[in-house]
Design a protein around this motif. Structure first.
Motif, PDB file in Angstrom:
ATOM      1  N   UNK B 144      42.377 -54.386  22.904  1.00  0.00           N
ATOM      2  CA  UNK B 144      42.563 -53.541  24.038  1.00  0.00           C
ATOM      3  C   UNK B 144      42.386 -52.842  24.963  1.00  0.00           C
ATOM      4  N   UNK B 145      42.467 -53.910  25.623  1.00  0.00           N
ATOM      5  CA  UNK B 145      42.759 -54.319  27.320  1.00  0.00           C
ATOM      6  C   UNK B 145      43.899 -53.577  27.187  1.00  0.00           C
ATOM      7  N   UNK B 146      45.149 -54.110  26.672  1.00  0.00           N
ATOM      8  CA  UNK B 146      46.252 -53.519  26.768  1.00  0.00           C
ATOM      9  C   UNK B 146      46.463 -51.940  26.072  1.00  0.00           C
ATOM     10  N   UNK B 147      46.205 -52.111  25.448  1.00  0.00           N
ATOM     11  CA  UNK B 147      46.294 -49.912  24.228  1.00  0.00           C
ATOM     12  C   UNK B 147      45.697 -49.510  25.854  1.00  0.00           C
ATOM     13  N   UNK B 219      48.744 -58.012  29.179  1.00  0.00           N
ATOM     14  CA  UNK B 219      50.048 -57.592  30.550  1.00  0.00           C
ATOM     15  C   UNK B 219      50.057 -58.334  30.751  1.00  0.00           C
ATOM     16  N   UNK B 220      51.489 -58.669  31.214  1.00  0.00           N
ATOM     17  CA  UNK B 220      52.307 -59.926  31.846  1.00  0.00           C
ATOM     18  C   UNK B 220      53.188 -58.914  33.478  1.00  0.00           C
ATOM     19  N   UNK B 228      56.867 -52.280  27.744  1.00  0.00           N
ATOM     20  CA  UNK B 228      55.480 -53.611  27.597  1.00  0.00           C
ATOM     21  C   UNK B 228      56.156 -54.929  27.865  1.00  0.00           C
ATOM     22  N   UNK B 229      55.419 -55.425  29.136  1.00  0.00           N
ATOM     23  CA  UNK B 229      55.357 -56.710  28.770  1.00  0.00           C
ATOM     24  C   UNK B 229      54.134 -57.630  28.388  1.00  0.00           C
ATOM     25  N   UNK B 230      54.137 -58.827  27.478  1.00  0.00           N
ATOM     26  CA  UNK B 230      52.532 -58.677  27.029  1.00  0.00           C
ATOM     27  C   UNK B 230      52.871 -60.484  26.821  1.00  0.00           C
ATOM     28  N   UNK B 266      39.338 -48.703  25.243  1.00  0.00           N
ATOM     29  CA  UNK B 266      39.693 -49.847  24.332  1.00  0.00           C
ATOM     30  C   UNK B 266      40.708 -49.610  23.501  1.00  0.00           C
ATOM     31  N   UNK B 267      41.704 -49.591  23.416  1.00  0.00           N
ATOM     32  CA  UNK B 267      42.578 -48.876  22.185  1.00  0.00           C
ATOM     33  C   UNK B 267      43.777 -49.406  21.778  1.00  0.00           C
TER      34      UNK B 267
END
Lengths: 317, 271
Positions: B144-147, B219-220, B228-230, B266-267
């Motif tokens: 959710x935090x990345x989305x 997220x990185x 996106x870098x994760x 959040x997603x």
């Protein structure tokens, strides 16, 4: 719950009740104006003070000493009047004048943008640098394969490359590298204190963007010099004139440089600082003032004076 | 016709090892051509932020991030804010957390609006097990935090959530986000010119998130235009990966609010 004192009765002094000394107190007045094609679009005044004691900073947008406030504000307004005259002579540009007077420092800079390319310069150099920027924008470009040719860093632009590769590495306490023996890199505070960045010394000045911010050891005026460096202009080469921006990644020691104006057009360099150290193959002349670096770290943007001689690097792309 | 906006704020933040208390007020005036700002010295009596809660939150994060992890950046803040725009007054209390946790050569970025650190614990634990960079899995779901960080640019149906006030004191009305000028104004600081923005984005749910596919949990790097870098968890493996931003196959909204842009819920998204 603690610290529920209403704002109106809150004391600006540190909690131990002692009056702040000159060393504890930071006061700042800033004026900035944005002019776009001769029209005033934005105008700001901003002031405040911060008192630091025992690891705690208490900041507010008021300066308790009315004499200090008047002195700093008058200095800013007078200077902004001078900056405004300069800006009027740049009717085709987007221009931001920023004047900051603090209890420690005084700074006046002008950021000029033409055709999407920006420079930042002390106000004394603004007119000349505006003309330089226009001449840079007239330079023609040719096609060449990136990474295949040595680069000649003109107009002091190598200062940006070495700001990232030497200056920020020193700020992060990274181990010194074996730079060429002819290279010198020092940071000078406005009162003349100097740090040898190649030796890994931290910049001497503690700086902050505003009274709200935590001060950090940051570069003030980066001076790159050469002493008896070899110099042979390669017949086949790329010439760098203006750099749009750069970055130093402290976790990987990778430097990124976005070249804005070169004889092959804009391009990006991404290399380790060790690779950059190995790439320096020559330099000539005295340091040339580069028109400006706005350095961003921990979300605090500061102007850093920058100068470097003409430097040649081997292909580092 | 000119518009007058005024803001009063008190904040406490932990930045690294330092505690910073800021009391500040200012006003912005805008007419057709010029935006002007200046400080206000007359302060309102605002409730003081909870400095002890800020310190406790910072200490909790410090207790989570232990060597070999490096707490590269720590910002924890609480602020009490009052606004006034053309006669409309409103107030709010905000909490913000920004943490950068490094395990060289990678760095996880976490932005939160609550002093709840389950995500930080999960990310720190995963970082301890992280291996080298790997290719992106064919299918990946984002936590959710990345989305939430991706939501404003994600090409999926989403809605603006209702809120009492925008940056000009106007009500934010729930509506579907369309490819048009947003109706509301975002003003992160009185010193910044307000800009139009969609507020408090929420993903419209569709498809089915397959909880068995690898998950990008942090997220990185800031969101890029095409990638996106994760930090990815795939069974027992943890690795950094770079994911091309491609068609989203499923979305699920959560109730956690994140401080990205003018706000995003959040997603959970699945590529």
């Amino acid at each position: 719950m603690v610290d529920r004192t209403p704002l109106a009765v809150r004391r600006p002094d540190p909690a131990d009740g002692q009056r702040p000394t000159a060393n504890d107190l930071f006061a700042m007045v800033r004026r900035d104006e944005l002019w776009v094609r001769g029209v005033l679009e934005e105008s700001r005044i901003n002031y405040g003070q911060a008192v630091e004691r025992s690891g705690e900073i208490i900041a507010r947008n008021r300066i308790d000493d009315p004499t200090a406030l008047a002195r700093l504000r008058d200095a800013c307004e007078e200077e902004m009047g001078r900056v405004r005259k300069l800006i009027r002579a740049m009717p085709d540009a987007r221009v931001r004048g920023v004047v900051t007077a603090t209890s420690e420092d005084f700074e006046s800079t002008v950021a000029i943008t033409l055709d999407g390319v920006s420079i930042v310069t002390p106000h004394q150099s603004a007119s000349a640098d505006y003309d330089r920027l226009k001449s840079f924008l007239q330079l023609s470009t040719r096609h060449s394969a990136l990474g295949t040719l040595p680069m000649v860093w003109r107009n002091g632009s190598a200062a940006v490359l070495l700001h990232e590769a030497i200056g920020h590495a020193a700020e992060h306490g990274h181990a010194p590298l074996a730079w060429p023996g002819w290279l010198r890199a020092r940071d000078e505070t406005r009162d003349g204190r100097s740090a040898d960045l190649i030796a890994g010394e931290l910049p001497r000045a503690t700086r902050r963007e505003s009274f709200r911010d935590v001060p950090m050891r940051r570069m003030t005026n980066l001076i790159i010099e050469q002493a008896n460096a070899p110099f042979a202009l390669p017949e086949e080469r790329m010439e760098v004139h203006l750099v749009a921006g750069g970055a130093y990644e402290p976790l990987t020691e990778i430097v990124t440089i976005n070249v804005a104006i070169s004889d092959i057009g804009p391009f990006t360099i991404r290399a380790s600082r060790a690779a950059i150290a190995r790439s320096l193959i020559g330099a000539t002349g005295d340091p040339l003032r580069y028109p400006g670096v706005i350095c961003s770290r921990e979300a605090q943007e500061l102007y850093v004076g920058s100068s470097a001689p003409v430097i040649i690097t081997s292909e580092i792309l | 016709m000119s518009e007058l906006y005024r803001k009063w704020g008190r904040s406490v933040r932990r930045e690294g090892s330092r505690l910073v208390r800021v009391d500040e007020a200012g006003e912005a005036m805008e007419n057709r051509t010029t935006f002007r700002t200046q400080p206000i010295e007359d302060m309102l009596e605002l409730e003081a932020p909870d400095a002890e809660a800020v310190q406790a939150a910072a200490r909790e994060i410090e207790s989570i991030v232990k060597p070999p992890l490096i707490l590269e950046r720590l910002f924890v803040s609480e602020g009490s804010i009052a606004h006034e725009c053309d006669g409309v007054r409103w107030s709010e209390t905000l909490r913000r957390v920004h943490v950068a946790i490094a395990r060289p050569p990678i760095r996880a970025l976490v932005d939160l609006a609550e002093f709840q650190f389950d995500a930080v614990k999960r990310i720190a634990s995963a970082l301890l097990r992280a291996g080298g960079e790997r290719d992106a899995p064919k299918r990946i779901r984002l936590a959710e935090n990345v989305g939430a960080a991706l939501l404003s640019s994600a090409k999926i149906q989403k809605t603006q959530s209702a809120w009492p006030h925008d940056g000009k004191g106007q009500q934010v009305i729930e509506r579907r986000v369309e490819n048009e000028e947003p109706p509301n104004w975002f003003r992160p600081s009185y010193r910044m010119r307000p800009r139009r923005a969609w507020f408090h984005l929420r993903a419209a749910p569709f498809g089915r998130i397959d909880d068995a596919v690898p998950e990008g949990i942090a997220l990185l790097a800031p969101i890029g235009e095409r990638f996106i870098s994760v930090l990815c968890i795939d069974g027992n493996r943890v690795f950094p990966t770079t994911v091309p931003i491609r068609r989203i196959a499923a979305a699920r909204a959560t109730e956690t609010w994140f401080p990205y842009g003018a706000g995003a819920f959040g997603a959970e998204l699945m590529f």
